[in-house]
Scaffold this motif. Sequence first.
Motif: not given
Length: 730
Positions: A165-176
């Motif tokens: 999660x970045x400082x702005x609250x956005x969620x980054x999800x790495x997929x398979x």
Amino acid sequence: MQKKITIVMLIILLFLTLTSCKSETADNALKQSSNLNYRAVELFRNIELDGLYNAIPLPNGKYLVYGYKDILKELTERENEVNFEYLIVDENGNTITKLDINSQIGTNMTLGANGKIVFGNIYDNLKEKKRYMALEFYNFEGELINKEHKEIDEKTEYYFKKIRVNGQGLIYALTNKGEILVLDDYCNIISRIKGTESIIVDFDIMTENKIVFVEHNRHLVKYDTNENKMIERIELDSNLLINELNYNKVNSLIYVTDKNNYLTAVREDGEVVEKHFFDYILNTTITEIVNIYEINGITYLHGLNISKNNVFYKLLEVDDNDKNDITESNELVFAVLDGQINETLSQALQVFKSINPDIKVRVMEVGDLSTEQFQQKINTEMLAGKGPDVFLGSFPFDAYMKQNLLVDLQEYIQQDQNFNKEDYLESIVELVKFNDKQFVIPINFNFSRLYVNTQILEQHGLTIDDDKWTVEELIKIIEEVASKNQSHYILPDYGAEELGVSIIKSNMDSFLNVESQRERFDTKEFTKLIQSIQSIRDYEAPSNSELSNILFIPYPYGNYNYKLYLESRVDDINDYRLIKMPKWNQDSKNRFEATLIGINANSQLKDEGWELVRYFISEGYGIKLGDSGTFSINNEANKWMEELYIKGSNEPKTDEHRLFDVQTTNIRSDDLKVSVEEVDKINRMIKGLNYYSFLRLPIYEDLNKFFNNQQDIDQTIRSIENKLELFLGE
């Protein structure tokens, strides 16, 4: 995607868990290869979970962990599907709060913005026959704040491997699938980030609008998430086998962990500034680094031990002035000087720790230093009455022995009721004595040999009695075959140089007497020898030639598995037989090389050091050495290897043997088996070995240059003479 664990996998996991060794609690120094040191504190000693899968440190000093309690009960009651337990615990593993999390979602967790813990994944609801993307948010006390489960296309084939999660609250999800999804709190996909040249292996957040990721082709990429474009791409060291990536916001370094147990710190421009080899922590061996976390400037290590169980440590940095604080009096310091720790040695130390849990071992190796720098460092410590407890490898043992800096192991051999001289190759052990004292013991040994094509010999009516033949006879045979049949080659394209160095090593006693400090390199005999060897280059086969047409193939090292060496090199293995290296003259001795181990006379842990020495000459380790292609001094280990190559298969003898995971327990074909007669011949060669030199002569670089026409005979002799003058003067 349904995140299930099948019954077979869980039973295997249960077995590994039940058979693993419990690590003891203490602070200890981590093995490192730069000037940064760590003191490791083991976490979760009192954890109530039987199996621990993951943990993340929280800013409030607590930890979020998940794992399982009773796996057999879970399998019985939940039809082979396990629900994990999620706990907030203190540093010792005492439970503070239990969280109610769906196990299908909770395999990915991270710290979010504004004091949140974020869980997320994609899962199947079997009752509804629908697929969902899910995000759940908790505070640091374990209380649910919000959750969002959004139905998605059931054909979606990806799942989350890692979320941040970045400082702005956005969620980054790495997929398979190797791409990153950027999500809001409601599971809406805002954007997708793909690799620039290949799939993304791992990533981390750098700033609110910048991430860093590593691609499958080992490119490190800095990426602007506002502009959706690459900022910079940097090629990493090709030797790195990337596991995880972590950006340290305190020192602005990018940490990359790899499958070789290295933690590499890289600046944002790609320059490597630190490289650490994490191996032995407390009484648990770290076989693989799973992840590195940094919270509030403190680094946390998540690894796997020998039984593939998860272990967690807090790493406290200490500077050079604090080194004495991190080396405990009951910690055995084991110095290795033979390149980096190889797989065989690393596995050996893992097994040693599992069967000797009370002995702590810290490994010292060359690391980023040159061999000369590392050796000088150890020499300085030894002269000051300090230094490592145990040595293994190419140390200047002759100098240590002259100054009585090593323990005479004969005292331990006589006092140890479990030590039986008949279990070992006594002739080899005796040959490494110094002034009739057993300062060192060889853990393995080897010697140079040759393959000869018997079909070519018969065609030319030639025979070789390798018990008596000399270099002069070798040259005559080469000239005879070369002059009569142009369809045959004498050596492979690499053979002359390798053969030349092997001949000189094998006959070193004919040209150098260390005791009298006399050498015979500036003589007609030595000049004739190396000129004759250089002339053999004219008879080398072109690259990629059929090796079945080649008379001699050098075989520098190996044991009873010599046919494996030939398997991919010749058409018919049975056309070749193994013979001794030729002597310079009939009086030349049969030299061997060995890896030696010894104990520091100033060590406070001599008894523990003897246990380590005993282990490295044990039958179990000897069999592993045999599997790696060398001879052990342990007779039972060598007998086991003999039977393996004669019969084509063999069963492990002990639990220790099984732990070593010997690979060659089945010979693939009858052609690769070795006859009893061939084994007997090799054993006769071993019995005939009668010369060992502690010296590691600095002359082989000059010989290689000469054989490759990079310097003439006068330059070669002059350079060797100068080096030997310095060498003998030391």
